[in-house]
Design a protein around this motif. Structure first.
Motif, PDB file in Angstrom:
ATOM      1  N   ALA A 222       0.823  -1.215   0.000  1.00 22.09           N
ATOM      2  CA  ALA A 222       0.000   0.000   0.000  1.00 22.09           C
ATOM      3  C   ALA A 222       0.850   1.256   0.000  1.00 22.09           C
ATOM      4  CB  ALA A 222      -0.934  -0.011   1.207  1.00 22.09           C
ATOM      5  N   ARG A 223       1.974   1.239   0.705  1.00 21.22           N
ATOM      6  CA  ARG A 223       2.820   2.439   0.754  1.00 21.22           C
ATOM      7  C   ARG A 223       3.351   2.843  -0.609  1.00 21.22           C
ATOM      8  NH1 ARG A 223       5.634   2.403   6.452  1.00 21.22           N
ATOM      9  NH2 ARG A 223       4.401   4.110   7.257  1.00 21.22           N
TER      10      ARG A 223
ATOM     11  N   SER B 116     -10.073   5.597  -7.194  1.00 18.06           N
ATOM     12  CA  SER B 116      -9.744   4.527  -8.147  1.00 18.06           C
ATOM     13  C   SER B 116     -10.022   3.140  -7.582  1.00 18.06           C
ATOM     14  CB  SER B 116      -8.280   4.626  -8.593  1.00 18.06           C
ATOM     15  OG  SER B 116      -8.058   5.845  -9.253  1.00 18.06           O
ATOM     16  N   GLY B 117     -11.024   3.050  -6.722  1.00 14.39           N
ATOM     17  CA  GLY B 117     -11.410   1.759  -6.165  1.00 14.39           C
ATOM     18  C   GLY B 117     -10.703   1.410  -4.870  1.00 14.39           C
ATOM     19  N   SER B 118     -10.033   2.365  -4.262  1.00 13.06           N
ATOM     20  CA  SER B 118      -9.342   2.140  -2.991  1.00 13.06           C
ATOM     21  C   SER B 118     -10.356   1.810  -1.895  1.00 13.06           C
ATOM     22  CB  SER B 118      -8.560   3.400  -2.611  1.00 13.06           C
ATOM     23  OG  SER B 118      -8.092   3.307  -1.287  1.00 13.06           O
ATOM     24  N   PRO B 119      -9.972   0.982  -0.921  1.00 14.58           N
ATOM     25  CA  PRO B 119     -10.908   0.654   0.160  1.00 14.58           C
ATOM     26  C   PRO B 119     -11.148   1.808   1.140  1.00 14.58           C
ATOM     27  CG  PRO B 119      -8.806  -0.443   0.514  1.00 14.58           C
ATOM     28  CD  PRO B 119      -8.736   0.212  -0.833  1.00 14.58           C
ATOM     29  N   ARG B 120     -10.387   2.891   1.017  1.00 15.82           N
ATOM     30  CA  ARG B 120     -10.610   4.049   1.898  1.00 15.82           C
ATOM     31  C   ARG B 120     -10.839   5.306   1.065  1.00 15.82           C
ATOM     32  NH1 ARG B 120      -4.784   6.050   3.362  1.00 15.82           N
ATOM     33  NH2 ARG B 120      -5.984   7.758   4.157  1.00 15.82           N
TER      34      ARG B 120
ATOM     35  N   ALA C  60     -14.068  -0.814  -4.521  1.00 16.22           N
ATOM     36  CA  ALA C  60     -13.806  -0.186  -3.224  1.00 16.22           C
ATOM     37  C   ALA C  60     -14.583  -0.850  -2.084  1.00 16.22           C
ATOM     38  CB  ALA C  60     -14.156   1.293  -3.280  1.00 16.22           C
ATOM     39  N   ARG C  61     -15.764  -1.376  -2.392  1.00 19.83           N
ATOM     40  CA  ARG C  61     -16.624  -2.010  -1.382  1.00 19.83           C
ATOM     41  C   ARG C  61     -16.917  -1.072  -0.217  1.00 19.83           C
ATOM     42  NH1 ARG C  61     -14.202  -8.109  -1.237  1.00 19.83           N
ATOM     43  NH2 ARG C  61     -14.657  -8.538  -3.408  1.00 19.83           N
ATOM     44  N   ARG C  62     -17.210   0.176  -0.551  1.00 18.20           N
ATOM     45  CA  ARG C  62     -17.587   1.180   0.440  1.00 18.20           C
ATOM     46  C   ARG C  62     -18.539   2.156  -0.232  1.00 18.20           C
ATOM     47  NH1 ARG C  62     -14.668   5.785  -1.038  1.00 18.20           N
ATOM     48  NH2 ARG C  62     -12.844   5.280  -2.283  1.00 18.20           N
ATOM     49  N   VAL C  63     -19.218   2.924   0.553  1.00 18.96           N
ATOM     50  CA  VAL C  63     -20.087   3.959   0.002  1.00 18.96           C
ATOM     51  C   VAL C  63     -19.177   5.083  -0.495  1.00 18.96           C
ATOM     52  CG1 VAL C  63     -21.874   5.657   0.518  1.00 18.96           C
ATOM     53  CG2 VAL C  63     -21.997   3.372   1.517  1.00 18.96           C
ATOM     54  N   ILE C  64     -19.314   5.430  -1.751  1.00 12.92           N
ATOM     55  CA  ILE C  64     -18.490   6.479  -2.345  1.00 12.92           C
ATOM     56  C   ILE C  64     -19.045   7.842  -1.893  1.00 12.92           C
ATOM     57  CG2 ILE C  64     -17.665   7.512  -4.498  1.00 12.92           C
ATOM     58  CD1 ILE C  64     -16.567   4.641  -3.879  1.00 12.92           C
ATOM     59  N   PRO C  65     -18.200   8.663  -1.281  1.00 11.26           N
ATOM     60  CA  PRO C  65     -18.691   9.972  -0.839  1.00 11.26           C
ATOM     61  C   PRO C  65     -18.884  10.916  -2.019  1.00 11.26           C
ATOM     62  CG  PRO C  65     -16.351   9.799  -0.406  1.00 11.26           C
ATOM     63  CD  PRO C  65     -16.799   8.446  -0.923  1.00 11.26           C
ATOM     64  N   VAL C  66     -19.896  11.775  -1.903  1.00  4.36           N
ATOM     65  CA  VAL C  66     -20.234  12.749  -2.951  1.00  4.36           C
ATOM     66  C   VAL C  66     -20.346  14.112  -2.276  1.00  4.36           C
ATOM     67  CG1 VAL C  66     -21.944  13.394  -4.700  1.00  4.36           C
ATOM     68  CG2 VAL C  66     -21.507  10.972  -4.237  1.00  4.36           C
ATOM     69  N   ALA C  67     -19.807  15.139  -2.941  1.00  2.00           N
ATOM     70  CA  ALA C  67     -19.895  16.489  -2.383  1.00  2.00           C
ATOM     71  C   ALA C  67     -20.321  17.463  -3.473  1.00  2.00           C
ATOM     72  CB  ALA C  67     -18.552  16.917  -1.803  1.00  2.00           C
TER      73      ALA C  67
END
Length: 143
Positions: free
Chosen positions: A2-3, A70-74, A131-138
């Protein structure tokens, strides 16, 4: 692993921001229907200005941005910084505007994600699945 990925992403972002500014956004995307802006907000830990190239969509209320990473888990660092920012500088090609960032939540976020983002940028769904997470939108509301 990851680094090294994060380090490469930072280098790529810095290069992209430099090119965008240098060329006034003329080569910001290889595809015609993809529009990119440079978003600058204070870093959440340092308060130093941090810039990132971000895809956006126009809406009647402002500019819609989302953080797939880009599909990152965070969530991407730029979105974490945006959450803490009261004001944002937005570079659109050769002009700069000031905007108030507002993260969309609950139904408002879901509506924007499905009816605007996925309707106009369907490839974002692939990153969301990865990503398997809710993608934030602003929403960036021009001042």
């Amino acid at each position: 692993m990851a680094r090294p990925r994060r380090a490469l992403a930072r280098i790529g972002n810095r290069t992209g921001v430099w090119m965008y500014r240098r060329l006034n956004g003329r080569l910001s995307s290889s595809r015609r229907n993809v529009r990119v802006l440079v978003l600058t907000v204070p870093g959440r830990r340092t308060s130093l200005p941090r810039s990132a190239c971000v895809r956006y969509l126009d809406t009647p209320d402002g500019l819609l941005v989302w953080g797939t990473g880009s599909g990152s888990p965070r969530d991407p660092d730029w979105f974490e910084n945006l959450r803490n920012a009261r004001i944002a500088e937005v570079r659109l090609r050769d002009r700069t505007i000031t905007a108030r960032p507002r993260e969309l939540t609950a139904d408002e976020r879901n509506t924007a994600w499905h009816e605007i983002v996925l309707a106009q940028a369907p490839q974002a769904a692939r990153y969301a699945r990865r990503a398997r997470r809710v993608i934030p939108v602003a929403l960036l509301e021009p001042l």
